[in-house]
Write a protein that holds these residues in place. Structure first.
Motif, short mmCIF file in Angstrom:
data_model
loop_
_atom_site.label_atom_id
_atom_site.label_comp_id
_atom_site.label_asym_id
_atom_site.label_seq_id
_atom_site.Cartn_x
_atom_site.Cartn_y
_atom_site.Cartn_z
N ALA A 13 0.83 -1.21 0.00
CA ALA A 13 0.00 0.00 0.00
C ALA A 13 0.87 1.25 0.00
CB ALA A 13 -0.94 -0.01 1.20
N GLU A 14 1.91 1.26 0.82
CA GLU A 14 2.78 2.44 0.87
C GLU A 14 3.51 2.65 -0.46
OE1 GLU A 14 5.25 1.73 4.27
OE2 GLU A 14 3.65 2.28 5.68
N ALA A 15 3.90 1.56 -1.09
CA ALA A 15 4.62 1.67 -2.36
C ALA A 15 3.71 2.11 -3.50
CB ALA A 15 5.28 0.34 -2.71
N ARG A 16 2.45 1.67 -3.51
CA ARG A 16 1.55 1.92 -4.64
C ARG A 16 0.63 3.12 -4.45
NH1 ARG A 16 3.26 0.54 -8.95
NH2 ARG A 16 1.19 0.77 -9.77
N MET A 17 0.51 3.64 -3.23
CA MET A 17 -0.47 4.68 -2.95
C MET A 17 -0.28 5.91 -3.84
SD MET A 17 -1.62 6.35 0.67
CE MET A 17 -1.37 4.80 1.47
N GLY A 18 0.95 6.36 -4.00
CA GLY A 18 1.20 7.55 -4.83
C GLY A 18 0.80 7.33 -6.28
N HIS A 19 1.15 6.19 -6.83
CA HIS A 19 0.81 5.89 -8.22
C HIS A 19 -0.71 5.76 -8.38
CE1 HIS A 19 1.30 4.55 -12.28
NE2 HIS A 19 0.65 3.42 -12.03
N LEU A 20 -1.35 5.08 -7.42
CA LEU A 20 -2.82 4.95 -7.48
C LEU A 20 -3.48 6.32 -7.39
CD1 LEU A 20 -3.35 1.81 -5.22
CD2 LEU A 20 -3.78 1.96 -7.68
N PHE A 21 -2.95 7.18 -6.53
CA PHE A 21 -3.53 8.51 -6.37
C PHE A 21 -3.40 9.32 -7.65
CE2 PHE A 21 -3.18 13.02 -5.17
CZ PHE A 21 -4.45 13.20 -4.64
N ARG A 22 -2.23 9.27 -8.27
CA ARG A 22 -2.05 10.01 -9.53
C ARG A 22 -2.99 9.49 -10.61
NH1 ARG A 22 3.07 9.71 -7.50
NH2 ARG A 22 3.65 7.88 -8.70
N SER A 23 -3.14 8.18 -10.69
CA SER A 23 -4.06 7.60 -11.67
C SER A 23 -5.50 8.03 -11.37
CB SER A 23 -3.98 6.08 -11.65
OG SER A 23 -2.72 5.65 -12.07
N ASP A 37 -10.77 9.20 -2.09
CA ASP A 37 -11.80 8.21 -1.77
C ASP A 37 -11.63 6.94 -2.60
OD1 ASP A 37 -12.87 9.97 0.05
OD2 ASP A 37 -14.54 10.60 -1.24
N LEU A 38 -11.35 7.11 -3.88
CA LEU A 38 -11.17 5.96 -4.75
C LEU A 38 -9.96 5.12 -4.36
CD1 LEU A 38 -12.01 7.56 -8.21
CD2 LEU A 38 -13.42 5.96 -6.91
N VAL A 39 -8.87 5.78 -3.99
CA VAL A 39 -7.68 5.06 -3.55
C VAL A 39 -7.97 4.30 -2.26
CG1 VAL A 39 -5.31 5.31 -2.70
CG2 VAL A 39 -6.05 6.56 -4.73
N GLN A 40 -8.66 4.95 -1.35
CA GLN A 40 -9.01 4.28 -0.10
C GLN A 40 -9.88 3.06 -0.36
OE1 GLN A 40 -10.90 6.83 2.75
NE2 GLN A 40 -11.00 5.24 4.31
N GLU A 41 -10.88 3.20 -1.22
CA GLU A 41 -11.74 2.07 -1.54
C GLU A 41 -10.96 0.96 -2.24
OE1 GLU A 41 -15.90 1.07 -3.89
OE2 GLU A 41 -15.30 3.16 -3.64
N THR A 42 -10.06 1.34 -3.13
CA THR A 42 -9.23 0.35 -3.82
C THR A 42 -8.36 -0.43 -2.84
OG1 THR A 42 -9.16 1.69 -5.83
CG2 THR A 42 -7.41 0.07 -5.55
N LEU A 43 -7.69 0.29 -1.95
CA LEU A 43 -6.83 -0.39 -0.99
C LEU A 43 -7.65 -1.24 -0.02
CD1 LEU A 43 -4.16 2.38 -0.29
CD2 LEU A 43 -3.91 0.28 -1.64
N GLY A 44 -8.83 -0.81 0.31
CA GLY A 44 -9.70 -1.63 1.16
C GLY A 44 -10.09 -2.93 0.48
N ARG A 45 -10.41 -2.84 -0.79
CA ARG A 45 -10.75 -4.06 -1.54
C ARG A 45 -9.54 -4.96 -1.72
NH1 ARG A 45 -15.09 -2.30 -6.21
NH2 ARG A 45 -16.57 -1.34 -4.79
N MET A 46 -8.39 -4.37 -1.92
CA MET A 46 -7.18 -5.16 -2.05
C MET A 46 -6.83 -5.87 -0.74
SD MET A 46 -6.01 -5.13 -5.13
CE MET A 46 -4.35 -5.74 -4.90
N TYR A 47 -7.06 -5.20 0.38
CA TYR A 47 -6.77 -5.81 1.68
C TYR A 47 -7.62 -7.05 1.89
CZ TYR A 47 -6.14 -6.42 6.67
OH TYR A 47 -5.85 -6.95 7.89
#
Length: 169
Positions: A13-23, A37-47
């Motif tokens: 999550a720490e490594a991908r958060m910046g890239h996911l946020f930019r996307s 919000d989208l990044v948070q939801e994405t990381l929640g689903r990934m978890y």
């Protein structure tokens, strides 16, 4: 074992958060709040599926797919088109509805049996299709159509001419 999975997810999550946020910012046209919000939801689903990511092969690519799906799901929601307004009206407009009309309708709805009330609310308030209503209530489409017809007839009978008097002003 649980600690190692959580640690591995935290690193991902720490490594991908910046890239996911930019996307997400690109997807949303620069709306940073929605992107967060989208990044948070994405990381929640990934978890939730993190234990099965070994079968995915490329969790980063899958996270991008999840992000796009979250974005598209958000766009399909009815509330996605809402925008804040800079100005508030001084008084309620004509479309705000009349309190006596609302109270009359609520009283009439209370008189309906619970299943009929549920059909009316799902079909006409939430604007669901017959099949969506049937799925939600675990009944057949024919049952929804029958209940809808009967419930509307009961409402017309209860309200009679009073609804027209309240609505016309």
């Amino acid at each position: 074992m649980r600690q190692s999975k959580e640690g591995a997810f935290r690193e991902f999550a720490e490594a991908r958060m910046g890239h996911l946020f930019r996307s997400a910012c690109l997807l949303t046209g620069g709306d940073t709040h929605l992107a967060e919000d989208l990044v948070q939801e994405t990381l929640g689903r990934m978890y939730v599926i993190w234990g099965r990511t070994s079968r995915l092969g490329n969790p980063a690519a899958y996270a991008q797919t999840v992000l796009v799906r979250c974005y598209l799901g958000h766009r399909r929601r009815r509330s996605a088109g809402e925008r804040p307004s800079g100005e508030l009206p001084d008084r309620p407009g004509e479309s705000a509805g009349d309190a006596s009309l609302r109270m009359t309708l609520l009283d009439a709805l209370r008189e309906l049996p619970p299943k009929d009330r549920a059909v009316i609310v799902l079909r006409y308030w939430e604007d669901r299709s017959v099949s969506e209503t049937a799925d939600a209530l675990h009944v057949s489409s024919a049952a929804v159509r029958t209940r809808s017809t009967r419930a509307l007839a009961r409402l017309r009978e209860q309200l009679g001419g009073s609804i027209g008097e309240l609505a016309v002003r």
